[in-house]
Write a protein that holds these residues in place. Structure first.
Motif, short mmCIF file in Angstrom:
data_model
loop_
_atom_site.label_atom_id
_atom_site.label_comp_id
_atom_site.label_asym_id
_atom_site.label_seq_id
_atom_site.Cartn_x
_atom_site.Cartn_y
_atom_site.Cartn_z
N LEU A 17 0.84 -1.20 0.00
CA LEU A 17 0.00 0.00 0.00
C LEU A 17 0.87 1.25 0.00
O LEU A 17 1.92 1.29 0.64
CB LEU A 17 -0.89 0.03 1.25
CG LEU A 17 -1.95 -1.05 1.38
CD1 LEU A 17 -2.62 -0.96 2.74
CD2 LEU A 17 -2.99 -0.95 0.27
N TYR A 18 0.42 2.26 -0.73
CA TYR A 18 1.10 3.55 -0.70
C TYR A 18 0.79 4.24 0.63
O TYR A 18 -0.29 4.06 1.19
CB TYR A 18 0.63 4.46 -1.84
CG TYR A 18 1.03 3.98 -3.20
CD1 TYR A 18 2.37 3.97 -3.59
CD2 TYR A 18 0.07 3.55 -4.11
CE1 TYR A 18 2.73 3.53 -4.85
CE2 TYR A 18 0.42 3.11 -5.37
CZ TYR A 18 1.76 3.10 -5.74
OH TYR A 18 2.13 2.66 -6.97
N GLN A 19 1.74 5.05 1.11
CA GLN A 19 1.54 5.74 2.38
C GLN A 19 0.33 6.68 2.30
O GLN A 19 -0.42 6.80 3.26
CB GLN A 19 2.78 6.51 2.79
CG GLN A 19 2.61 7.17 4.15
CD GLN A 19 3.91 7.56 4.81
OE1 GLN A 19 4.96 7.11 4.39
NE2 GLN A 19 3.82 8.36 5.84
N ARG A 20 0.11 7.31 1.17
CA ARG A 20 -1.04 8.22 1.04
C ARG A 20 -2.36 7.45 1.16
O ARG A 20 -3.35 7.98 1.67
CB ARG A 20 -0.97 9.01 -0.25
CG ARG A 20 -1.16 8.20 -1.51
CD ARG A 20 -1.17 9.08 -2.76
NE ARG A 20 -1.36 8.26 -3.93
CZ ARG A 20 -0.39 7.80 -4.70
NH1 ARG A 20 0.86 8.09 -4.42
NH2 ARG A 20 -0.66 7.03 -5.75
N ASP A 21 -2.38 6.18 0.70
CA ASP A 21 -3.58 5.36 0.83
C ASP A 21 -3.80 4.96 2.29
O ASP A 21 -4.95 4.96 2.77
CB ASP A 21 -3.49 4.12 -0.05
CG ASP A 21 -3.51 4.45 -1.53
OD1 ASP A 21 -4.04 5.52 -1.89
OD2 ASP A 21 -2.99 3.64 -2.33
N VAL A 22 -2.72 4.62 2.99
CA VAL A 22 -2.83 4.29 4.41
C VAL A 22 -3.32 5.51 5.18
O VAL A 22 -4.18 5.39 6.06
CB VAL A 22 -1.47 3.80 4.97
CG1 VAL A 22 -1.54 3.60 6.47
CG2 VAL A 22 -1.04 2.52 4.28
N GLU A 23 -2.80 6.68 4.83
CA GLU A 23 -3.24 7.92 5.49
C GLU A 23 -4.73 8.16 5.26
O GLU A 23 -5.46 8.53 6.18
CB GLU A 23 -2.44 9.10 4.97
CG GLU A 23 -2.77 10.40 5.65
CD GLU A 23 -1.88 11.54 5.20
OE1 GLU A 23 -2.15 12.68 5.64
OE2 GLU A 23 -0.94 11.32 4.42
N ARG A 24 -5.20 7.91 4.04
CA ARG A 24 -6.62 8.09 3.73
C ARG A 24 -7.47 7.09 4.51
O ARG A 24 -8.55 7.45 5.02
CB ARG A 24 -6.84 7.91 2.22
CG ARG A 24 -8.24 8.29 1.78
CD ARG A 24 -8.43 8.20 0.28
NE ARG A 24 -7.45 9.00 -0.43
CZ ARG A 24 -6.75 8.56 -1.50
NH1 ARG A 24 -6.93 7.35 -1.94
NH2 ARG A 24 -5.89 9.35 -2.08
#
Length: 94
Positions: A17-24
């Motif tokens: 997973l991309y970090q931006r997706d985890v953040e979302r």
């Protein structure tokens, strides 16, 4: 642990997973919990705990600096009760 530390740890544990997706994902979970509490609902995460809203009645308070009486209005406050598994996990070895 801060929100950004949580996001970094989850991204580290899930390299697909991309970090931006985890953040979302984390932001969406927190937003949904807050939305449910604002509606007066209870949010239960089995094994972790339950979030709910408690009401504090209006009361007569006191300004600690001046000693003057102050009216404190009724308010809603978030409340968290730990789940059995979390309590057991925290108290192992004691």
């Amino acid at each position: 642990m801060t929100k950004s530390e949580l996001i970094a740890r989850l991204a580290e544990l899930n390299p697909h997973l991309y970090q931006r997706d985890v953040e979302r994902i984390v932001t969406t979970i927190f937003d949904e919990i807050a939305t449910a509490l604002s509606r007066g609902d209870r949010v239960e995460l089995r094994g972790f705990g339950a979030f709910s809203v408690k009401r504090r009645d209006a009361r007569l308070g006191r300004n600690p600096r001046t000693g003057q009486s102050v009216d404190v209005s009724e308010k809603a406050v978030p409340f968290f009760k730990t789940g059995k598994l979390l309590r057991e996990r925290l108290n192992t070895g004691k």
